[in-house]
Design a protein around this motif. Structure first.
Motif, PDB file in Angstrom:
ATOM      1  N   ALA A  75       0.878  -0.878  -0.035  1.00  0.00           N
ATOM      2  CA  ALA A  75      -0.251   0.026  -0.083  1.00  0.00           C
ATOM      3  C   ALA A  75       0.526   1.395  -0.401  1.00  0.00           C
ATOM      4  CB  ALA A  75      -0.960   0.315   1.077  1.00  0.00           C
ATOM      5  N   ASN A  76       1.867   1.374   0.013  1.00  0.00           N
ATOM      6  CA  ASN A  76       2.658   2.060   0.316  1.00  0.00           C
ATOM      7  C   ASN A  76       3.425   2.863  -0.663  1.00  0.00           C
ATOM      8  OD1 ASN A  76       5.051   0.341   0.901  1.00  0.00           O
ATOM      9  ND2 ASN A  76       6.107   1.546   1.416  1.00  0.00           N
ATOM     10  N   TYR A  77       2.953   2.286  -2.073  1.00  0.00           N
ATOM     11  CA  TYR A  77       3.711   2.670  -3.337  1.00  0.00           C
ATOM     12  C   TYR A  77       2.141   2.613  -4.244  1.00  0.00           C
ATOM     13  CZ  TYR A  77       8.183  -0.114  -2.471  1.00  0.00           C
ATOM     14  OH  TYR A  77       9.617  -0.793  -1.663  1.00  0.00           O
ATOM     15  N   ASP A  78       3.218   4.096  -4.771  1.00  0.00           N
ATOM     16  CA  ASP A  78       2.420   3.827  -6.153  1.00  0.00           C
ATOM     17  C   ASP A  78       1.549   3.744  -6.617  1.00  0.00           C
ATOM     18  OD1 ASP A  78       0.957   6.494  -7.727  1.00  0.00           O
ATOM     19  OD2 ASP A  78       3.012   7.836  -7.503  1.00  0.00           O
ATOM     20  N   SER A  79       0.681   3.805  -6.672  1.00  0.00           N
ATOM     21  CA  SER A  79      -0.594   2.732  -7.881  1.00  0.00           C
ATOM     22  C   SER A  79      -1.157   3.041  -8.945  1.00  0.00           C
ATOM     23  CB  SER A  79      -1.640   2.232  -6.775  1.00  0.00           C
ATOM     24  OG  SER A  79      -2.970   3.215  -6.162  1.00  0.00           O
ATOM     25  N   ARG A  80      -0.774   4.053  -9.185  1.00  0.00           N
ATOM     26  CA  ARG A  80      -0.745   4.847 -10.555  1.00  0.00           C
ATOM     27  C   ARG A  80       0.123   3.617 -11.476  1.00  0.00           C
ATOM     28  NH1 ARG A  80       1.384  10.104 -10.297  1.00  0.00           N
ATOM     29  NH2 ARG A  80       3.018   9.066  -9.012  1.00  0.00           N
ATOM     30  N   LYS A 103      -6.251   6.501  -2.433  1.00  0.00           N
ATOM     31  CA  LYS A 103      -6.223   7.047  -1.432  1.00  0.00           C
ATOM     32  C   LYS A 103      -5.715   8.616  -1.603  1.00  0.00           C
ATOM     33  CE  LYS A 103      -2.546   6.570   2.384  1.00  0.00           C
ATOM     34  NZ  LYS A 103      -1.911   8.142   2.485  1.00  0.00           N
ATOM     35  N   GLY A 104      -6.316   9.737  -0.458  1.00  0.00           N
ATOM     36  CA  GLY A 104      -7.022  10.273  -0.786  1.00  0.00           C
ATOM     37  C   GLY A 104      -5.158  11.016   0.072  1.00  0.00           C
ATOM     38  N   ASP A 105      -5.361  12.535  -0.245  1.00  0.00           N
ATOM     39  CA  ASP A 105      -4.183  13.010  -0.417  1.00  0.00           C
ATOM     40  C   ASP A 105      -3.689  13.048   1.251  1.00  0.00           C
ATOM     41  OD1 ASP A 105      -3.854  13.567  -2.399  1.00  0.00           O
ATOM     42  OD2 ASP A 105      -3.688  15.571  -2.498  1.00  0.00           O
ATOM     43  N   LYS A 106      -4.709  13.608   2.296  1.00  0.00           N
ATOM     44  CA  LYS A 106      -4.302  13.412   4.096  1.00  0.00           C
ATOM     45  C   LYS A 106      -5.413  11.891   4.617  1.00  0.00           C
ATOM     46  CE  LYS A 106      -4.288  18.406   3.939  1.00  0.00           C
ATOM     47  NZ  LYS A 106      -5.240  19.661   4.361  1.00  0.00           N
ATOM     48  N   GLN A 107      -5.883  11.146   4.036  1.00  0.00           N
ATOM     49  CA  GLN A 107      -6.317   9.636   4.455  1.00  0.00           C
ATOM     50  C   GLN A 107      -4.664   8.684   4.948  1.00  0.00           C
ATOM     51  OE1 GLN A 107      -8.292   7.162   1.225  1.00  0.00           O
ATOM     52  NE2 GLN A 107      -9.484   6.978   2.920  1.00  0.00           N
ATOM     53  N   SER A 157      -4.441   2.882   6.927  1.00  0.00           N
ATOM     54  CA  SER A 157      -5.177   1.648   7.562  1.00  0.00           C
ATOM     55  C   SER A 157      -6.510   2.798   7.120  1.00  0.00           C
ATOM     56  CB  SER A 157      -4.700   1.902   8.799  1.00  0.00           C
ATOM     57  OG  SER A 157      -3.698   1.194   9.110  1.00  0.00           O
ATOM     58  N   GLU A 158      -7.205   3.492   7.313  1.00  0.00           N
ATOM     59  CA  GLU A 158      -7.906   3.686   7.071  1.00  0.00           C
ATOM     60  C   GLU A 158      -8.456   3.572   5.542  1.00  0.00           C
ATOM     61  OE1 GLU A 158     -10.547   8.440   6.414  1.00  0.00           O
ATOM     62  OE2 GLU A 158      -8.212   8.383   7.170  1.00  0.00           O
ATOM     63  N   TRP A 159      -7.444   3.853   4.734  1.00  0.00           N
ATOM     64  CA  TRP A 159      -7.935   3.853   3.162  1.00  0.00           C
ATOM     65  C   TRP A 159      -8.471   3.085   2.953  1.00  0.00           C
ATOM     66  CZ3 TRP A 159      -3.789   2.221  -0.411  1.00  0.00           C
ATOM     67  CH2 TRP A 159      -4.228   1.476  -1.995  1.00  0.00           C
ATOM     68  N   ILE A 160      -7.119   1.687   4.129  1.00  0.00           N
ATOM     69  CA  ILE A 160      -7.271   0.145   3.125  1.00  0.00           C
ATOM     70  C   ILE A 160      -8.265  -0.364   3.788  1.00  0.00           C
ATOM     71  CG2 ILE A 160      -6.548  -1.813   3.689  1.00  0.00           C
ATOM     72  CD1 ILE A 160      -4.991  -0.949   2.121  1.00  0.00           C
ATOM     73  N   ARG A 161      -9.470   0.306   4.843  1.00  0.00           N
ATOM     74  CA  ARG A 161     -10.295  -0.544   5.710  1.00  0.00           C
ATOM     75  C   ARG A 161     -11.407   0.161   4.088  1.00  0.00           C
ATOM     76  NH1 ARG A 161      -9.868  -1.455  11.032  1.00  0.00           N
ATOM     77  NH2 ARG A 161     -11.603  -0.217  11.559  1.00  0.00           N
ATOM     78  N   SER A 162     -11.017   1.297   4.108  1.00  0.00           N
ATOM     79  CA  SER A 162     -12.371   1.656   2.905  1.00  0.00           C
ATOM     80  C   SER A 162     -12.576   2.108   1.649  1.00  0.00           C
ATOM     81  CB  SER A 162     -12.392   3.004   4.440  1.00  0.00           C
ATOM     82  OG  SER A 162     -11.608   4.250   3.527  1.00  0.00           O
ATOM     83  N   THR A 163     -11.628   1.564   0.912  1.00  0.00           N
ATOM     84  CA  THR A 163     -11.286   1.991  -0.034  1.00  0.00           C
ATOM     85  C   THR A 163     -12.539   0.196  -1.244  1.00  0.00           C
ATOM     86  OG1 THR A 163     -10.200   2.097  -2.038  1.00  0.00           O
ATOM     87  CG2 THR A 163      -9.306   0.416  -0.557  1.00  0.00           C
ATOM     88  N   LYS A 164     -13.094   0.471  -2.336  1.00  0.00           N
ATOM     89  CA  LYS A 164     -13.465   0.048  -3.217  1.00  0.00           C
ATOM     90  C   LYS A 164     -12.313  -0.553  -4.422  1.00  0.00           C
ATOM     91  CE  LYS A 164     -16.321   0.075  -0.161  1.00  0.00           C
ATOM     92  NZ  LYS A 164     -17.002  -1.148   1.276  1.00  0.00           N
ATOM     93  N   LEU A 165     -12.677  -1.626  -5.268  1.00  0.00           N
ATOM     94  CA  LEU A 165     -11.462  -2.098  -6.202  1.00  0.00           C
ATOM     95  C   LEU A 165     -12.918  -1.167  -7.383  1.00  0.00           C
ATOM     96  CD1 LEU A 165     -11.546  -5.667  -5.191  1.00  0.00           C
ATOM     97  CD2 LEU A 165      -9.768  -4.131  -6.305  1.00  0.00           C
ATOM     98  N   GLU A 166     -12.620  -0.596  -8.537  1.00  0.00           N
ATOM     99  CA  GLU A 166     -12.812   0.381  -9.302  1.00  0.00           C
ATOM    100  C   GLU A 166     -13.036   0.381 -10.535  1.00  0.00           C
ATOM    101  OE1 GLU A 166     -11.889   4.157  -8.639  1.00  0.00           O
ATOM    102  OE2 GLU A 166      -9.851   4.182  -9.621  1.00  0.00           O
ATOM    103  N   THR A 192     -16.688  -9.619  -2.875  1.00  0.00           N
ATOM    104  CA  THR A 192     -16.702 -10.204  -1.933  1.00  0.00           C
ATOM    105  C   THR A 192     -15.316 -10.822  -0.429  1.00  0.00           C
ATOM    106  OG1 THR A 192     -18.823 -11.035  -2.348  1.00  0.00           O
ATOM    107  CG2 THR A 192     -17.331 -12.486  -0.522  1.00  0.00           C
ATOM    108  N   LEU A 193     -14.690 -11.521  -1.754  1.00  0.00           N
ATOM    109  CA  LEU A 193     -13.379 -11.567  -0.826  1.00  0.00           C
ATOM    110  C   LEU A 193     -12.377 -10.037  -0.110  1.00  0.00           C
ATOM    111  CD1 LEU A 193     -11.014 -13.654  -0.053  1.00  0.00           C
ATOM    112  CD2 LEU A 193      -9.811 -12.994  -2.377  1.00  0.00           C
ATOM    113  N   TRP A 194     -12.313  -9.380  -1.098  1.00  0.00           N
ATOM    114  CA  TRP A 194     -12.028  -7.983  -0.422  1.00  0.00           C
ATOM    115  C   TRP A 194     -12.902  -7.212   0.867  1.00  0.00           C
ATOM    116  CZ3 TRP A 194      -8.246  -5.487   0.444  1.00  0.00           C
ATOM    117  CH2 TRP A 194      -7.602  -4.256   1.201  1.00  0.00           C
ATOM    118  N   SER A 195     -13.638  -7.256   0.764  1.00  0.00           N
ATOM    119  CA  SER A 195     -14.880  -7.276   1.571  1.00  0.00           C
ATOM    120  C   SER A 195     -14.882  -7.777   2.977  1.00  0.00           C
ATOM    121  CB  SER A 195     -16.218  -7.063   1.234  1.00  0.00           C
ATOM    122  OG  SER A 195     -16.710  -6.643   2.283  1.00  0.00           O
TER     123      SER A 195
END
Length: 503
Positions: free
Chosen positions: A413-418, A439-443, A446-455, A489-492
């Protein structure tokens, strides 16, 4: 006699009666059989294609090639993660690493480590009377203030928190059972194998079964083998053969010649092979070969020399200039959720149980080792939590394994996913690749991992496309829909368990 007749009359044919009698006679002997010793060799950043027995045209690995001839060579073996710490957590817990909070390496996010609440393989094996030992790179947290190997079930441990960044020759940061050792006047792989051999020989009760995890630094950077090893590969033949090797379809550094450095990587892999050979020779000398399971694998795909994008336009990054590992025919390297990032060598020898010289094409994941060995020794895997892995013993014998939870891998998660996708999930030969919402600039991570969705998603079929070059989204829309539903389902499910670290 039909089954209906048997149940109706209760009569037992003579052949069945004789078979039952034989089983009753054998039952005490079977139940009293000594559980096998278990040895796992875990290389660091070794690619799928880096061994002779996996087709490398240059690197000499006679001991591992011999081990493969004495057991099974897995062609669909995977690490539990795409970088160091997640893979180690998955191996020890049987759980997809993000469930236990390994979104990247230990300490990223700050404070992340292998929680005491996690149940590990050595802890379970101790219930069956095993002696347990860990030697090498831990990388699951700090030794002070966080659970160390001893807190996770290892009776004896000799380890560094992370890699030998002060150099693989005479590393200075080893700790033995909580006490600092100081500088060790050997190369890293030699020091940990010597410790393992000495521990095996000094056990108070040599008849007790044991579990030994040998966790290498090699061939992670910094790469510096003894000159005698690198010299073997300083010749025109090596130059010619190396030019034809594919590096996961990932380009080499632009504008910076590094070819002269390949001899160091090749020499390090041969040095690692020799250290495996010494430990196996010691096992044989102690008369333990026939009663031991030996596994050799890697924690993720090979590192790649720094590229223009990775370096943030800073061209000089010499620490990776000696990385010449290859994932063989697969696409991607370390950090990638594409196959080359987590498909790794897998060799298993178990005399009398696994056919010598066999090859298995069945998928075996890093999360499978815990349930597999629990089954092999008669210990129950934890039932109070999700275990993603399965008993892979049938796969080690070339048979299909039913996998209720799909095998999956995540991008750190700490690498640039672009540049790279975030998640991969297998179902047979089909693999779905997914990207998280950014991930949001100020996010906080952990918060990002626990809330982000596959898009967004891409579907591939590895049976016909090892390079993962041909998207099947338009050709197989029903399969895409089915796989997307499974992945979501697995990611959730994973997100519900993901710990919330300090940042």
């Amino acid at each position: 006699m039909s089954m209906g007749t048997f149940h109706k009359t209760g009569r037992i044919p003579n052949l069945i009666r004789q078979a039952l009698a034989s089983l009753l006679i054998l039952a005490p002997a079977l139940s009293a059989a000594k559980p096998p010793n278990i040895i796992i060799f875990l290389a660091d950043d070794l690619g799928y294609g880096d061994l002779g027995c996996y087709g490398h045209p240059i690197i000499q690995t006679p001991h591992l090639d011999s081990l493969a001839n004495e057991g099974v060579r897995l062609t669909d073996c995977h690490s539990a993660g795409t970088v160091c710490s997640p893979s180690r957590a998955g191996l020890l817990t049987g759980r997809t690493p993000y469930r236990s909070g390994f979104y990247s390496i230990a300490g990223q996010p700050r404070g992340s480590h292998l929680l005491k609440e996690e149940i590990t393989l050595p802890t379970l094996l101790k219930q069956k009377g095993y002696d347990t030992c860990f030697v090498g790179k831990w990388h699951l947290g700090k030794f002070t203030g966080q659970p160390d190997p001893g807190a996770h079930g290892f009776d004896h441990w000799f380890a560094t928190e992370v890699n030998a960044f002060d150099g693989p020759e005479s590393p200075s940061k080893f700790v033995r059972n909580g006490d600092k050792v100081g500088e060790v006047s050997q190369w890293y792989c030699d020091a940990i194998v010597k410790e393992a051999i000495d521990w095996m020989a000094a056990r108070p009760d040599p008849e007790k079964p044991f579990f030994l995890l040998v966790s290498y630094h090699e061939p992670h950077t910094p790469i510096l083998p003894p000159e005698s090893y690198s010299k073997r590969y300083d010749n025109p033949r090596t130059d010619t053969l190396e030019s034809a090797i594919d590096y996961g379809q990932v380009h080499r550094p632009l504008g910076r010649p590094i070819e002269e450095n390949k001899k160091y990587y090749y020499g390090t892999v041969t040095q690692l092979d020799d250290s495996v050979g010494r430990l196996l020779e010691s096992l044989e000398a102690q008369g333990k070969t026939e009663e031991s399971i030996v596994v050799f694998t890697s924690d993720n795909g090979p590192e790649t020399p720094v590229t223009f994008e990775e370096s943030g336009n800073q061209w000089e990054d010499p620490i990776r200039d000696r990385c010449f590992g290859t994932p063989g025919p697969w696409h991607g390297m370390k950090r990638y959720v594409l196959e080359g990032g987590h498909r790794v060598p897998g060799i298993v020898r178990w005399p009398g149980e696994i056919e010598a010289g066999s090859i298995s094409k069945e998928l075996v994941n890093g999360t499978d080792w815990l349930p597999t060995f629990c089954h092999a020794v008669g210990v129950d895997a934890p039932s109070d939590r999700i275990i993603d892995g399965v008993n892979a013993l049938p796969a080690l014998k070339g048979r299909e394994v039913e996998r209720p939870i799909p095998a999956c891998w995540m991008y750190p998660a700490n690498y640039d996913s672009r540049y790279l996708p975030n998640m991969a999930m297998r179902d047979g030969d089909q693999v779905l690749i997914g990207w998280f919402a950014p991930k949001g600039d100020k996010q906080a991570t952990s918060e990002w991992i626990r809330s982000t969705k596959l898009e967004r998603f891409t579907l591939y079929d590895l049976g016909i496309d090892r390079s993962q070059a041909y998207e099947l989204n338009d050709k197989l829309p029903d399969e895409l829909k089915r796989m997307k539903s499974k992945m979501n389902t697995l990611w959730s499910s994973i997100q519900k368990e993901a710990p919330d670290w300090a940042n």
